[in-house]
Write an enzyme that holds these catalytic residues in place. Sequence first.
Site, PDB file in Angstrom:
ATOM      1  N   ASP A 102      27.422  34.976  81.439  1.00 10.48           N
ATOM      2  CA  ASP A 102      26.779  35.731  80.362  1.00 10.48           C
ATOM      3  C   ASP A 102      27.627  35.778  79.096  1.00 10.48           C
ATOM      4  OD1 ASP A 102      24.813  36.412  82.333  1.00 10.48           O
ATOM      5  OD2 ASP A 102      26.208  37.923  83.070  1.00 10.48           O
ATOM      6  N   HIS A 112      19.811  31.988  80.028  1.00 12.48           N
ATOM      7  CA  HIS A 112      20.280  31.738  78.668  1.00 12.48           C
ATOM      8  C   HIS A 112      19.302  32.366  77.690  1.00 12.48           C
ATOM      9  CE1 HIS A 112      22.745  27.901  79.702  1.00 12.48           C
ATOM     10  NE2 HIS A 112      23.283  29.014  80.128  1.00 12.48           N
ATOM     11  N   ASP A 169      31.293  41.173  67.150  1.00 10.68           N
ATOM     12  CA  ASP A 169      30.714  42.334  66.460  1.00 10.68           C
ATOM     13  C   ASP A 169      30.625  43.567  67.351  1.00 10.68           C
ATOM     14  OD1 ASP A 169      28.777  40.402  67.657  1.00 10.68           O
ATOM     15  OD2 ASP A 169      27.390  42.081  67.401  1.00 10.68           O
TER      16      ASP A 169
HETATM   17  P1  IMP Z   1      24.042  33.863  93.181  1.00 13.11           P
HETATM   18  O1  IMP Z   1      24.419  32.770  92.231  1.00 13.11           O
HETATM   19  O2  IMP Z   1      22.661  34.403  92.914  1.00 13.11           O
HETATM   20  O3  IMP Z   1      24.262  33.502  94.599  1.00 13.11           O
HETATM   21  O4  IMP Z   1      25.015  35.110  92.893  1.00 13.11           O
HETATM   22  C1  IMP Z   1      26.395  35.085  93.202  1.00 13.11           C
HETATM   23  C2  IMP Z   1      27.195  35.901  92.210  1.00 13.11           C
HETATM   24  O5  IMP Z   1      27.252  35.225  90.970  1.00 13.11           O
HETATM   25  C3  IMP Z   1      26.619  37.288  91.901  1.00 13.11           C
HETATM   26  O6  IMP Z   1      27.670  38.183  91.659  1.00 13.11           O
HETATM   27  C4  IMP Z   1      25.829  37.058  90.636  1.00 13.11           C
HETATM   28  O7  IMP Z   1      25.674  38.240  89.892  1.00 13.11           O
HETATM   29  C5  IMP Z   1      26.739  36.068  89.936  1.00 13.11           C
HETATM   30  N1  IMP Z   1      26.031  35.188  89.006  1.00 13.11           N
HETATM   31  C6  IMP Z   1      25.307  34.091  89.293  1.00 13.11           C
HETATM   32  N2  IMP Z   1      24.839  33.527  88.177  1.00 13.11           N
HETATM   33  C7  IMP Z   1      25.287  34.254  87.159  1.00 13.11           C
HETATM   34  C8  IMP Z   1      25.155  34.144  85.733  1.00 13.11           C
HETATM   35  O8  IMP Z   1      24.542  33.227  85.171  1.00 13.11           O
HETATM   36  N3  IMP Z   1      25.774  35.125  85.017  1.00 13.11           N
HETATM   37  C9  IMP Z   1      26.487  36.117  85.587  1.00 13.11           C
HETATM   38  N4  IMP Z   1      26.648  36.240  86.901  1.00 13.11           N
HETATM   39  C10 IMP Z   1      26.046  35.327  87.677  1.00 13.11           C
END
Ligand code: IMP
Length: 447
Positions: A16, A44, A346
């Site tokens: 993120d 995204h 910001d």
């Molecule tokens: P999964 O990818 O759904 O198996 O989640 C595994 C871990 O990765 C969890 O803690 C999710 O919150 C985190 N996670 C997966 N994709 C993202 C992303 O795009 N941004 C932030 N956290 C992510």
Amino acid sequence: MKVGTNTAVVGLQWGDEGKGKIVDLLTADHDYIVRYNGGANAGHTVVVAGKKYALHLIPSGILSPEKNCVIGNGVVVDPEKLLEEIDSLEKRDVMVANNLKISDRAHVVMPYHKEHDAALEQVLSSAAGQMDENLSIGTTKRGIGPAYADKVHRSLAIRMGDLLDADHLRSKLQVICAIRTRELDALGLDTPPLDPAALTRSLLEMGERLKPHIVDTVYTLHEAMDEGKTILFEGANACLLDIDHGTFPYVTSSNCSTLGIPSGTGIPGRHIEQVVGIMKAYTTRVGEGPFPTEELSETGDRIRERGNEYGTTTGRPRRCGWLDLVAVRYSAMICGTTSLACMLLDVLSTFDELKICTAYRLPDGTVTDRFIPDAHRLPMVTPVYETVPGWSEEITDVTNRDDLPPEALHYLDRIETITGLPVDIVSVGPDRAQTVRSVPTAEAIGG
Ligand code: IMP
């Protein structure tokens, strides 16, 4: 940053970071925009001309009609979500045609993967009440782990190319559905047995719609490079969530660092000429797992509210804290980062002072500048902070680096000195225009 070269954009924290916006900006300088890892767990958000687009599977390059977008073999594709995304883009007059290619070797996220993901998380978090350890990961419940597990298991996996082969798919699903029904039962899911005929029908229907897009993308990309075209590799998730190099087991199931590019696209690493590491000016994390600079305080709440730190994919409030440069430096090293983009600067306006974590103190009192990619040892560290002055004014209209307040320039300077990398892009708001760049785009120089 150089123009006319293959570039990777990768998140250096726990996701993120705002990769979508930078991919969107750098799209002008490249011909192909390629996803190499993850699935619909990524989110995204791109804002173009005041219009907000939330994308999960399709590269954000789709918003520029003359570009080619590729979903590489390393991605796990949920065809239902993909079609939803295509439909919603088309409704908003974004063309999705020959400009989107999907690898025939990308693995499919099946409905039972999503059920398995959610059920296992539920079982583990309920068990946590009775046991010492909480083994749940806090996943996005998008079926990512079970889909990648099937890929590694091999025998029960379905790939995008299989959606175009009715007989093969039908006979495979007969076996798979029987086994998966028993597995879902074992996880306590009281659902009717999986119906192989219905599942085959729905997958074939989706395959029919996606057929024009499904190709051998390895050849697509190599042929493009032979013609002198340039590629932008769009990382999903982020380096600290990398299955091998992140804070295991609180990670996702793919190589989301740039190390996933060669295996996830079929392009050898030597073709990746520059790597833009994306970092927020502070740190956030969603889901479980260690986070040394987390602020469970008014500061954390203030960052969350100012930064609107709620998940694009799940809507969950993100955990927030100060900038951890030990983590960023580690990720930058793993990813071969050549320059940084500092996002959401910001959000830090109006703080009297800011903290930057430059090292970790270990339980025995020693201090290290090494990251510890181990979820059992990382919680034992105490961040060593450098405190720097904040700035009071809002900076969302600044487009020239010299017009930033001196304290903000000092903050960026500390990032550059401690990481040893230039901050070539600074983002001060979600819109394309709210960007401070040190290097002009090809568009700007008439390229
Ligand atoms: P999964 O990818 O759904 O198996 O989640 C595994 C871990 O990765 C969890 O803690 C999710 O919150 C985190 N996670 C997966 N994709 C993202 C992303 O795009 N941004 C932030 N956290 C992510």
